[in-house]
Enzyme design. Structure first.
Site, PDB file in Angstrom:
ATOM      1  N   GLU A 185       0.837  -1.212   0.000  1.00  0.00           N
ATOM      2  CA  GLU A 185       0.000   0.000   0.000  1.00  0.00           C
ATOM      3  C   GLU A 185       0.869   1.259   0.000  1.00  0.00           C
ATOM      4  O   GLU A 185       0.783   2.108   0.890  1.00  0.00           O
ATOM      5  CB  GLU A 185      -0.981  -0.031   1.168  1.00  0.00           C
ATOM      6  CG  GLU A 185      -1.961  -1.196   1.057  1.00  0.00           C
ATOM      7  CD  GLU A 185      -3.149  -1.099   1.993  1.00  0.00           C
ATOM      8  OE1 GLU A 185      -2.982  -0.604   3.114  1.00  0.00           O
ATOM      9  OE2 GLU A 185      -4.255  -1.521   1.585  1.00  0.00           O
ATOM     10  N   GLU A 292      -6.217  -6.980  -1.929  1.00  0.00           N
ATOM     11  CA  GLU A 292      -6.922  -6.990  -0.641  1.00  0.00           C
ATOM     12  C   GLU A 292      -8.388  -6.627  -0.858  1.00  0.00           C
ATOM     13  O   GLU A 292      -8.700  -5.711  -1.617  1.00  0.00           O
ATOM     14  CB  GLU A 292      -6.338  -5.959   0.337  1.00  0.00           C
ATOM     15  CG  GLU A 292      -4.967  -6.223   0.830  1.00  0.00           C
ATOM     16  CD  GLU A 292      -4.570  -5.228   1.937  1.00  0.00           C
ATOM     17  OE1 GLU A 292      -5.464  -4.538   2.473  1.00  0.00           O
ATOM     18  OE2 GLU A 292      -3.374  -5.151   2.232  1.00  0.00           O
TER      19      GLU A 292
END
Length: 384
Positions: A185, A292
């Protein structure tokens, strides 16, 4: 995913190891709410998998998984439901001060255990380098304590050497991952402050990413399994901006664009996801993976606390049935966009009486009993 964990997890813990009983001959038999037909996909056709990073920790704290009234090894259980890929996060030194776990969970030794369990079930592995001693996400990209204060030209070498060391160690044990994430991320950059994107300046981040990429490519030259490289900036709405920026800065040698998709926290609505995947694929010539996602089956944790009141999204109820329907729908949306597939974030992170609230997103109920959500992995999807 730290933003959610900051709500749910007060800390990490110790305990005694409880080995769940395992019967590899058993077949899954949660009430099938999907269809009579089951399809078990090869990961190269469709990734249907799960982040199983916390399973060792959960079991060490007494977590027990059950299906059809019998205790199961969770890796066996996931495989039986069609899981073809395990995502595994790696912290540099989780036992460091301000690290994730004094007991070393999600450190290299623990990751070796997790990958071995996944490989024993025939799963592919996506190794997620956080390049931090703790969670790395859009709000926090802390440099490992051992690398603190290093200038860019030394930091890039540390990153290269560490990435190379990990891959060679895994390879020596027959545990080479099929996919590798260079950072987790990383839309604000990584290894802050050195690798932070500031005023649209990607130059330092590009140096670090290219160093990590080179480590993987150099390893792959003599490896039987050549890991595909994922860059994972997280939020759907930043993908085009981020990949345009990093491309202009000279980062082009990667294979997969990774997205975190949580509709509550993005301006890209569910019905827009397929179009986004198509556009990313055509614009950058890379495969696209939902690295995710998850969907709660309840808003009330076992202790009665509502740690996170997830609304009903797109008509999918916050229920066990709604959780399954959400995961089926997002997987079909990814397929329709030409994407690789879906990795669900921590669906085996069940509660163990510690009142974490993590069980809200699990594919298991309060007692560790399998829920229908597992069935999304063997659902017969439509391919064009």
């Amino acid at each position: 995913m730290k933003h959610r964990l900051s709500i749910l997890l007060p800390g990490l813990m110790s305990g005694l190891l409880l080995l769940a009983a395992c019967d590899k001959d058993d077949q899954p038999s949660t009430p099938d709410t999907t269809t009579q037909e089951k399809v078990y996909y090869d990961w190269t056709k469709l990734v249907v998998g799960a982040d199983l990073s916390s399973v060792n920790m959960v079991q060490a704290n007494g977590g027990r998984y059950e299906d059809s009234g019998r205790a199961k090894d969770p890796f066996v259980l996931f495989k039986q439901y069609g899981c073809n890929t395990a995502r595994v996060r790696l912290f540099h030194n989780p036992a460091a001060p301000d690290g994730y776990s004094a007991l070393g969970y999600c450190g290299l030794n623990d990751v070796v255990r997790t990958i071995r369990r996944a490989k024993e079930q025939g799963m592919a592995v996506c190794l997620d380098f956080h390049y931090s001693d703790t969670w790395a996400d859009p709000s926090w990209q802390a440099t490992p304590a051992a690398w603190a204060g290093l200038p860019l030209d030394i930091l890039k070498d540390s990153l290269y050497n560490y990435t190379s060391m990990v891959l060679n160690l895994l390879s020596a044990q027959g545990l080479t991952p099929e996919m590798v994430q260079i950072g987790n991320e990383i839309q604000p950059g990584m290894l802050h402050p050195v690798g932070k994107i500031s005023n649209n300046d990607y130059s330092a981040l590009a140096v670090l990413l290219n160093s990590g990429i080179k480590a993987v490519r150099d390893f792959s030259q003599a490896a039987a399994i050549k890991p595909q490289i994922i860059l994972h900036p997280a939020s759907p709405q930043v993908q085009e901006w981020w990949f345009n920026g990093i491309t202009a800065a000279g980062v082009t040698d990667y294979d997969i664009i990774g997205i975190s998709y949580y509709e509550e926290w993005t301006s890209v609505m569910f019905h827009q996801l397929t179009a986004l995947i198509k556009k990313l694929n055509s614009s950058f010539g890379k495969k696209v993976l939902i690295a995710e996602t998850n969907y709660q089956w309840t808003n009330a944790a076992r202790d009665g606390v509502v740690y996170h009141p997830q609304p009903s999204i797109n008509g999918y109820a916050v229920s066990a049935a709604g959780q399954l329907e959400y995961h089926k729908a997002i997987t079909q949306a990814v397929i329709d966009g030409g994407g690789m597939g879906v990795l669900v974030w921590e669906p085996a992170w069940i509660g163990t009486g510690k009142d974490w609230g993590q069980e809200l997103i699990a594919f298991f109920d309060y007692d560790g009993k399998a829920l229908p959500g597992l069935q999304f992995m063997h659902y017969p999807y439509k391919f064009q």
